[in-house]
Write a protein that holds these residues in place. Structure first.
Motif, PDB file in Angstrom:
ATOM      1  N   GLU A  35      -7.750   8.039  -5.166  1.00 46.18           N
ATOM      2  CA  GLU A  35      -8.264   7.592  -3.684  1.00 46.18           C
ATOM      3  C   GLU A  35      -9.713   6.787  -3.923  1.00 46.18           C
ATOM      4  O   GLU A  35     -10.059   5.784  -3.084  1.00 46.18           O
ATOM      5  CB  GLU A  35      -8.498   8.662  -2.845  1.00 46.18           C
ATOM      6  N   GLU A  36     -10.639   7.229  -5.023  1.00 48.96           N
ATOM      7  CA  GLU A  36     -11.799   6.613  -5.191  1.00 48.96           C
ATOM      8  C   GLU A  36     -11.472   4.972  -5.723  1.00 48.96           C
ATOM      9  O   GLU A  36     -12.411   4.294  -5.299  1.00 48.96           O
ATOM     10  CB  GLU A  36     -12.512   7.206  -6.289  1.00 48.96           C
ATOM     11  N   GLY A  83     -12.108  -0.548  -5.018  1.00 50.11           N
ATOM     12  CA  GLY A  83     -11.421  -1.584  -5.403  1.00 50.11           C
ATOM     13  C   GLY A  83     -10.913  -2.326  -3.974  1.00 50.11           C
ATOM     14  O   GLY A  83     -10.469  -3.380  -4.015  1.00 50.11           O
ATOM     15  N   ASN A  84     -11.197  -1.631  -2.857  1.00 48.78           N
ATOM     16  CA  ASN A  84     -10.858  -2.178  -1.266  1.00 48.78           C
ATOM     17  C   ASN A  84      -9.094  -2.469  -1.359  1.00 48.78           C
ATOM     18  O   ASN A  84      -8.671  -3.586  -1.007  1.00 48.78           O
ATOM     19  CB  ASN A  84     -11.499  -3.394  -1.065  1.00 48.78           C
ATOM     20  N   ALA A 132       0.940  -1.360   0.086  1.00 49.12           N
ATOM     21  CA  ALA A 132       0.121   0.069  -0.129  1.00 49.12           C
ATOM     22  C   ALA A 132       0.789   1.000  -0.122  1.00 49.12           C
ATOM     23  O   ALA A 132       0.737   2.145  -0.858  1.00 49.12           O
ATOM     24  CB  ALA A 132      -0.900   0.159   1.008  1.00 49.12           C
ATOM     25  N   ARG A 133       1.836   1.305   0.657  1.00 47.38           N
ATOM     26  CA  ARG A 133       2.974   2.392   0.943  1.00 47.38           C
ATOM     27  C   ARG A 133       3.484   2.331  -0.388  1.00 47.38           C
ATOM     28  O   ARG A 133       3.820   3.550  -0.999  1.00 47.38           O
ATOM     29  CB  ARG A 133       3.778   2.284   2.007  1.00 47.38           C
ATOM     30  N   MET A 134       4.009   1.461  -0.869  1.00 46.57           N
ATOM     31  CA  MET A 134       4.758   1.544  -2.159  1.00 46.57           C
ATOM     32  C   MET A 134       3.857   2.037  -3.330  1.00 46.57           C
ATOM     33  O   MET A 134       4.138   2.872  -4.271  1.00 46.57           O
ATOM     34  CB  MET A 134       5.267   0.125  -2.755  1.00 46.57           C
ATOM     35  N   PHE A 135       2.398   1.644  -3.266  1.00 43.94           N
ATOM     36  CA  PHE A 135       1.344   2.085  -4.243  1.00 43.94           C
ATOM     37  C   PHE A 135       1.435   3.443  -4.200  1.00 43.94           C
ATOM     38  O   PHE A 135       1.527   4.369  -5.162  1.00 43.94           O
ATOM     39  CB  PHE A 135       0.370   1.395  -4.056  1.00 43.94           C
ATOM     40  N   ASP A 136       1.346   4.198  -3.001  1.00 45.60           N
ATOM     41  CA  ASP A 136       1.228   5.657  -2.911  1.00 45.60           C
ATOM     42  C   ASP A 136       2.474   6.257  -3.134  1.00 45.60           C
ATOM     43  O   ASP A 136       2.312   7.261  -3.933  1.00 45.60           O
ATOM     44  CB  ASP A 136       1.000   5.768  -1.164  1.00 45.60           C
ATOM     45  N   THR A 137       3.595   5.682  -2.958  1.00 51.23           N
ATOM     46  CA  THR A 137       5.168   6.181  -3.569  1.00 51.23           C
ATOM     47  C   THR A 137       4.906   6.236  -4.845  1.00 51.23           C
ATOM     48  O   THR A 137       5.516   7.344  -5.465  1.00 51.23           O
ATOM     49  CB  THR A 137       6.003   5.415  -2.916  1.00 51.23           C
ATOM     50  N   ALA A 138       4.346   5.183  -5.619  1.00 49.02           N
ATOM     51  CA  ALA A 138       4.497   5.334  -7.135  1.00 49.02           C
ATOM     52  C   ALA A 138       3.353   6.404  -7.591  1.00 49.02           C
ATOM     53  O   ALA A 138       3.848   6.744  -8.523  1.00 49.02           O
ATOM     54  CB  ALA A 138       4.127   4.031  -7.635  1.00 49.02           C
ATOM     55  N   ILE A 139       2.302   6.303  -6.969  1.00 50.25           N
ATOM     56  CA  ILE A 139       1.386   7.368  -7.219  1.00 50.25           C
ATOM     57  C   ILE A 139       2.083   8.906  -7.328  1.00 50.25           C
ATOM     58  O   ILE A 139       1.803   9.593  -7.958  1.00 50.25           O
ATOM     59  CB  ILE A 139       0.016   7.334  -6.662  1.00 50.25           C
ATOM     60  N   ASN A 140       2.614   9.115  -6.304  1.00 50.30           N
ATOM     61  CA  ASN A 140       3.407  10.370  -5.692  1.00 50.30           C
ATOM     62  C   ASN A 140       4.463  10.836  -6.819  1.00 50.30           C
ATOM     63  O   ASN A 140       4.426  11.935  -7.366  1.00 50.30           O
ATOM     64  CB  ASN A 140       3.635  10.506  -4.439  1.00 50.30           C
ATOM     65  N   SER A 141       5.112   9.795  -7.220  1.00 49.96           N
ATOM     66  CA  SER A 141       6.086   9.908  -8.314  1.00 49.96           C
ATOM     67  C   SER A 141       5.642  10.317  -9.483  1.00 49.96           C
ATOM     68  O   SER A 141       6.131  10.917 -10.159  1.00 49.96           O
ATOM     69  CB  SER A 141       7.017   8.533  -8.091  1.00 49.96           C
TER      70      SER A 141
END
Length: 169
Positions: A74-75, A80-81, A16-25
């Motif tokens: 975020e949606e 998609g839980n 989850a944190r890696m996904f957020d990091t990828a999105i921020n990148s």
């Protein structure tokens, strides 16, 4: 408290944190790709006439674009839980680390893959059916013995009745 969180530190941040990091990148790279210079090069005439307005439009556009993308992401994450799925995937990976045998992989031949999945089930079902058959045969044998014993008892009673009738007459 440090013992439980030690595995989640920078060495293993979680999906989850890696996904957020990828999105921020991605959002940072989007901002870099959509730099003010690129924006101005598309609207050169407008920028030359009113540079302050062009700068304001650019900043509003980029802020709204990033806000829109963050909201959409975020949606998607909530619909998609993803948080729960990422957490479950992390748990599965942790469980798999202790496994000695390799995980099953498809061979590429569907018939063999289906057979490898079905044969153990069918063998187990066959042994179940054999056990049930054996139990039914044993039960039938006991019932047949009871029927034969009942017939013998009926024959004895009929003989007894005949003898008593003869004795009475």
């Amino acid at each position: 408290a440090t013992g439980g969180a030690a595995g989640i530190g920078p060495a293993n941040p979680g999906r989850a944190r890696m996904f957020d990091t990828a999105i921020n990148s991605f959002l940072e790279r989007l901002s870099a790709a959509g730099s003010y210079q690129h924006f101005v090069s598309c609207l050169r005439c407008f920028h030359e006439l009113q540079p302050e307005v062009a700068r304001s439009i650019y900043e509003q556009f980029m802020a709204q674009l990033q806000s829109y993308l963050k909201n959409e992401i975020e949606e998607v994450k909530s619909e998609g839980n993803l948080e729960v799925l990422f957490s479950r995937l992390d748990d599965i990976v942790e469980e798999a680390k202790d496994r000695k045998e390799p995980a099953w992989r498809p061979s590429g031949v569907p018939e063999e893959d289906a057979r490898s999945a079905l044969v153990p089930y069918l063998l187990q079902h066959r042994s179940y059916l054999r056990r049930v058959l054996r139990e039914r045969e044993e039960e039938n044998s006991r019932v047949a013995e009871a029927v034969l014993a009942g017939r013998d008892r009926i024959a004895e009673l009929q003989q007894l009745i005949r003898l008593r009738r003869e004795a009475w007459e």
